[in-house]
Design an enzyme around this catalytic site. Structure first.
Site, mmCIF file in Angstrom:
data_model
loop_
_atom_site.group_PDB
_atom_site.id
_atom_site.type_symbol
_atom_site.label_atom_id
_atom_site.label_comp_id
_atom_site.label_asym_id
_atom_site.label_seq_id
_atom_site.Cartn_x
_atom_site.Cartn_y
_atom_site.Cartn_z
ATOM 1 N N GLY A 147 0.827 -1.202 0.000
ATOM 2 C CA GLY A 147 0.000 0.000 0.000
ATOM 3 C C GLY A 147 0.860 1.250 0.000
ATOM 4 O O GLY A 147 2.010 1.235 -0.462
ATOM 5 N N SER A 148 0.325 2.315 0.536
ATOM 6 C CA SER A 148 1.011 3.601 0.478
ATOM 7 C C SER A 148 2.176 3.671 1.448
ATOM 8 O O SER A 148 2.228 2.956 2.460
ATOM 9 C CB SER A 148 0.026 4.729 0.811
ATOM 10 O OG SER A 148 -0.286 4.743 2.186
ATOM 11 N N VAL A 207 1.036 4.800 5.087
ATOM 12 C CA VAL A 207 0.463 3.719 5.897
ATOM 13 C C VAL A 207 1.547 2.702 6.251
ATOM 14 O O VAL A 207 1.582 2.178 7.369
ATOM 15 C CB VAL A 207 -0.709 3.050 5.169
ATOM 16 C CG1 VAL A 207 -1.236 1.859 5.969
ATOM 17 C CG2 VAL A 207 -1.831 4.057 4.931
ATOM 18 N N GLY A 208 2.441 2.423 5.317
ATOM 19 C CA GLY A 208 3.521 1.481 5.588
ATOM 20 C C GLY A 208 4.399 1.922 6.735
ATOM 21 O O GLY A 208 4.797 1.110 7.587
ATOM 22 N N GLU A 259 5.676 -3.468 0.930
ATOM 23 C CA GLU A 259 5.848 -3.116 -0.486
ATOM 24 C C GLU A 259 5.018 -1.872 -0.702
ATOM 25 O O GLU A 259 3.788 -1.920 -0.726
ATOM 26 C CB GLU A 259 5.405 -4.281 -1.384
ATOM 27 C CG GLU A 259 5.968 -4.211 -2.785
ATOM 28 C CD GLU A 259 5.087 -3.407 -3.715
ATOM 29 O OE1 GLU A 259 5.454 -2.234 -3.996
ATOM 30 O OE2 GLU A 259 4.055 -3.922 -4.145
ATOM 31 N N CYS A 311 2.630 0.879 -8.360
ATOM 32 C CA CYS A 311 3.786 1.409 -7.645
ATOM 33 C C CYS A 311 5.050 1.350 -8.494
ATOM 34 O O CYS A 311 5.994 2.096 -8.256
ATOM 35 C CB CYS A 311 3.991 0.639 -6.344
ATOM 36 S SG CYS A 311 4.054 -1.154 -6.563
#
Length: 474
Positions: free
Chosen positions: A226-227, A230-231, A248, A282
């Site tokens: 995800g973003s 958030v990661g 990732e 991504c």
């Protein structure tokens, strides 16, 4: 319309709060489905079911896990049309991308079946006479898999397949934009006879229940796509519990095109690098650095090719550009384009919209003060930059906090290999697009693009633990 339910402990159930949410078709924002809105209580139930199942599933044989995964793959293959239709209608995939994703996801599942027989340790010579020394490899326990909206079939197949192959049990938190796809994969696992509790599906909103899952004391590993924002948040949570993880995340993937590149071959691959699934990837190539002797020709050809990309019926094979997934993301794409143009960038193609679809947008004259220069747009927007030399192109390509995918086009093998060695990215492709993936390769990046790697070999290492064992025989 009957709401999709949660799958916990081998049974479909309503969310504890009995609330639901609408799953919208991004093409026109009409309701596609209704899904259960999971709660913290549901997360606890799913983790508990996974923990209980691990007591037996963690000791299952490779033969059994292999059979469950292969049967799941066969069931998914039989339901190809339903899954492709879901990818089109739930997340707005053009049919070419949907078919590509289906084939790739099915390959991920079948590769996971092969992984079941790779869980092994080693023997060592010991300094102590009469001693056998060895290592044994064991599953970690409960794996939390958090999937994105853009390639949900690929990610669900890879994350859950590799975790289950290595003897772990799973709690799957699906993207709120793709709950139906997750349910289809879950149904296939259930039909294949996977033991109750080995896989559990929770749907809902990450900002409401994600922390409950990633901070849970009975979760032994977290894998998230995800973003970057958030990661980073998940990394901080996992650090408090010392929970291992792979992330990732986002990318600002560069492509360097040298003066000797084959223009006829480079342009179609560059277009694919950027505009597959409308740039919602991504690993999309959102920065092109082109040596000046080739810059004008590449710019003209690339912009023209981008402008010709189909934007028709998503089930028409000539359609390439689909809708942007949500209002929030559409606003981000619009903001990046308007900010760049207002500060002096030139539109070579696109910049306007057809409903929820942004036309393929190519910018030049982009400066560092523009958001699109450094930030991930996650839409069909890319920038072209002229460079004087290979060295300047490499330096600019590395001028980013991201580090996911990259590419170079050249006939000079020495420069290609130097670029591959020095580019600050987890992946590099020579004379090929930045958008590539295979089940067994180490997929991932560094910096704001993530931590760790995905793939059969990488997940084998990440999702298992080694124990040293000695046996004194004399």
């Amino acid at each position: 319309m009957e709401a999709m339910k949660l799958w916990i402990g081998g049974a479909w159930r309503e969310a504890a709060g009995r609330e639901t949410f609408e799953d919208l078709n991004p093409l026109d924002d009409r309701r596609y489905a209704v899904a259960a809105r999971g709660t913290a209580e549901d997360v606890d139930s799913a983790v508990h079911a996974a923990r209980e199942s691990f007591k037996t599933y963690g000791r299952s044989t490779p033969k059994d896990r292999e059979a469950w995964l292969l049967k799941t793959a066969d069931i998914l293959a039989q339901r190809r049309q339903e899954i492709v239709d879901c990818l089109i209608d739930e997340i707005g995939s053009p049919i070419g991308k949907a078919n590509f994703e289906f084939e790739k996801g099915l390959t991920m599942m079948r590769a996971a079946a092969g992984l079941t027989r790779q869980v092994r340790g080693e023997t060592f010579q010991s300094d102590a006479p009469g001693t056998w020394s060895m290592s044994i490899r064991s599953p970690l326990g409960v794996v939390a898999c958090i999937t994105p909206f853009n390639v949900p079939f690929i990610k669900t197949s890879r994350m859950t397949g590799n975790a289950l192959a290595t003897g772990n049990t799973v709690v799957l938190l699906a993207s709120e934009f793709a709950p139906r796809l997750a349910a289809l994969v879950t149904e296939a696992y259930a039909e294949a006879g996977l033991p109750a509790g080995a896989l559990n599906l929770v749907t809902g909103f990450g900002h409401e229940i994600g922390d409950r899952l990633t901070s849970h004391r009975d979760v032994d590993f977290v894998t998230f796509t995800g973003s970057s924002v958030v990661g980073q948040h998940i990394a901080e949570i996992c650090a408090r519990n010392r929970t291992p993880l792979t992330l990732e995340l986002g990318g600002k993937s560069p492509t360097l095109i040298l003066r000797d590149a084959d223009l006829a071959a480079a342009v179609p691959m560059a277009v694919r690098s950027m505009f597959l699934y409308s740039g919602q990837a991504c690993i999309a190539s959102s920065r092109f650095y082109v040596e000046k002797p080739l810059y004008d020709a590449f710019t003209e050809t690339f912009a023209a090719a981008a402008g010709r990309l189909g934007m028709g019926d998503l089930r028409d094979p000539s359609t390439v550009i689909g809708p942007i997934i949500s209002v929030r993301q559409r606003d981000r794409v619009k903001a990046h384009i308007s900010d760049a143009v207002s500060k002096g960038a030139t539109l070579l193609a696109g910049g306007d919209w057809d409903g929820n679809r942004c036309r393929p947008t190519v910018l030049c004259g982009v400066k560092t003060s523009m958001a699109v220069c450094k930030e991930e747009t996650f839409g069909p927007v890319t920038s072209l930059y002229p460079v004087d030399s290979f060295e300047e192109g490499l330096s600019l390509a590395n001028d980013t906090r991201y580090g996911l995918s990259s590419a170079i086009y050249t006939k000079d093998l020495s420069k290609a290999l130097r670029y591959a060695e020095e580019i600050g990215a987890g992946m590099c492709h020579v004379n090929g697009p930045t958008i590539q993936d295979e089940p067994h390769i180490p997929f991932g990046g560094k910096g704001d693009s993530g931590f760790g790697r995905e793939g059969t070999d990488a997940d084998l290492q990440a999702m298992t633990t080694l124990k040293w064992v000695t046996v004194h025989v004399s």
